[in-house]
Design a protein around this motif. Structure first.
Motif, PDB file in Angstrom:
ATOM      1  N   LYS A  84      35.909 -18.180  20.878  1.00 40.54           N
ATOM      2  CA  LYS A  84      34.970 -17.081  21.016  1.00 40.54           C
ATOM      3  C   LYS A  84      35.649 -15.726  21.167  1.00 40.54           C
ATOM      4  O   LYS A  84      34.995 -14.685  21.168  1.00 40.54           O
ATOM      5  CB  LYS A  84      34.060 -17.325  22.221  1.00 40.54           C
TER       6      LYS A  84
ATOM      7  N   TYR B  34      35.268 -10.415  22.868  1.00 37.94           N
ATOM      8  CA  TYR B  34      34.765 -11.702  23.357  1.00 37.94           C
ATOM      9  C   TYR B  34      33.265 -11.603  23.476  1.00 37.94           C
ATOM     10  O   TYR B  34      32.749 -10.656  24.081  1.00 37.94           O
ATOM     11  CB  TYR B  34      35.396 -12.047  24.709  1.00 37.94           C
ATOM     12  N   GLU B  35      32.576 -12.577  22.921  1.00 36.77           N
ATOM     13  CA  GLU B  35      31.111 -12.579  22.938  1.00 36.77           C
ATOM     14  C   GLU B  35      30.563 -11.226  22.471  1.00 36.77           C
ATOM     15  O   GLU B  35      29.658 -10.661  23.095  1.00 36.77           O
ATOM     16  CB  GLU B  35      30.588 -12.916  24.329  1.00 36.77           C
ATOM     17  N   LYS B  36      31.134 -10.716  21.406  1.00 38.53           N
ATOM     18  CA  LYS B  36      30.683  -9.502  20.728  1.00 38.53           C
ATOM     19  C   LYS B  36      30.935  -8.223  21.522  1.00 38.53           C
ATOM     20  O   LYS B  36      30.508  -7.141  21.107  1.00 38.53           O
ATOM     21  CB  LYS B  36      29.193  -9.588  20.365  1.00 38.53           C
TER      22      LYS B  36
ATOM     23  N   GLN C 237      32.554  -7.614  16.551  1.00 40.37           N
ATOM     24  CA  GLN C 237      32.498  -9.071  16.457  1.00 40.37           C
ATOM     25  C   GLN C 237      31.055  -9.472  16.209  1.00 40.37           C
ATOM     26  O   GLN C 237      30.129  -8.917  16.830  1.00 40.37           O
ATOM     27  CB  GLN C 237      33.026  -9.739  17.732  1.00 40.37           C
TER      28      GLN C 237
ATOM     29  N   TYR D 162      31.112 -15.093  15.765  1.00 40.33           N
ATOM     30  CA  TYR D 162      32.437 -14.830  16.347  1.00 40.33           C
ATOM     31  C   TYR D 162      33.455 -14.305  15.346  1.00 40.33           C
ATOM     32  O   TYR D 162      34.588 -14.025  15.742  1.00 40.33           O
ATOM     33  CB  TYR D 162      32.997 -16.045  17.095  1.00 40.33           C
TER      34      TYR D 162
ATOM     35  N   SER E 120      42.804 -15.795  17.467  1.00 38.56           N
ATOM     36  CA  SER E 120      41.640 -16.273  18.207  1.00 38.56           C
ATOM     37  C   SER E 120      42.082 -17.177  19.351  1.00 38.56           C
ATOM     38  O   SER E 120      43.174 -17.751  19.329  1.00 38.56           O
ATOM     39  CB  SER E 120      40.652 -17.000  17.289  1.00 38.56           C
TER      40      SER E 120
END
Lengths: 113, 114
Positions: free
Chosen positions: A30, A50-52, A68, A72, A93
């Motif tokens: 993620k 992370y998580e957009k 992002q 992901y 990643s």
């Protein structure tokens, strides 16, 4: 399992243009980070997402931006390209677990003429 | 100022012998260290890592040693093989290996001769 994939592999641009580089993380990862590697140097951190959400930014000018997506994957954008932006751009990643290593793609080689 | 230093740009070793790659760091807040191997036209490949709470980690032919008091780590490859010829990067992080940014050294080019 597929590793980190980046596209395109090579790109040639001229000064002042804009470029978008793409990265797909390892399935289940993620967190995505971007690095710039110039000849003779180690990779230098640009962004982590992370998580957009942006979770870290290196010492790069505002011409560099990233995002992002819900799946992901990530894009790195560079505006107003300079000759000094010529480099290998690496995406990495990781699963976000604290002591798990980041895994890198093969990079996009960007040449500015 | 470089926080992670690899002072040997290159190292040449005979096949079957030990390769020792060194790395020094200045930031005492680093808590996780990694070694990556890079072949031409490929991205860095993760090799081995060590947390700051340990002083040694071993994985097959690869062993990483950490000396926190000296702010020094080393990678030992035994026995060295021609396929080990690559550029090796030492990296460090303040927030574990996956979080936060990795600070890399400039790399050491290892040549293993048959």
């Amino acid at each position: 399992d597929a590793g980190v994939t980046q596209s395109p592999t090579h790109l040639i641009k001229t000064r002042g243009q804009q470029v978008t580089l793409r990265c797909s993380p390892i399935s289940g990862h993620k967190s995505v980070s971007w690095y710039q590697q110039v000849l003779g140097q180690g990779p230098q951190f640009i962004f982590q997402y992370y998580e957009k959400e942006e979770r870290g930014r290196g010492n790069f000018p505002d011409r560099f931006s990233a995002r992002q997506f819900p799946n992901y994957s990530s894009e790195l954008n560079v505006n107003a390209l300079l000759l000094g932006d010529s480099a290998l751009y690496l995406c990495a990643s990781s699963p976000r677990d604290t002591n798990q290593p980041q895994h890198f793609g093969d990079g996009t080689r960007l040449s500015i003429l | 100022d470089q926080q992670v230093k690899q002072n040997s740009p290159s190292l040449s070793v005979q096949e079957g012998r030990i390769s020792i790659l060194n790395c020094d760091y200045t930031n005492s807040m680093f808590d996780y260290f990694l070694w990556y191997k890079k072949y031409p036209a490929e991205g860095p490949t993760f090799l081995i890592s060590i947390s700051s709470i340990k002083d040694k980690n071993e994985d097959g032919r690869f062993t990483v040693f950490l000396n926190k008091s000296a702010k020094h780590l080393s990678l030992h490859i035994v026995p060295s093989q021609p396929g080990d010829s690559a550029v090796y990067f030492c990296a460090a992080s303040e927030n574990g290996g996956s979080q936060g940014n990795l600070i890399f050294g400039k790399g050491t080019k290892l040549s293993v001769k048959p």
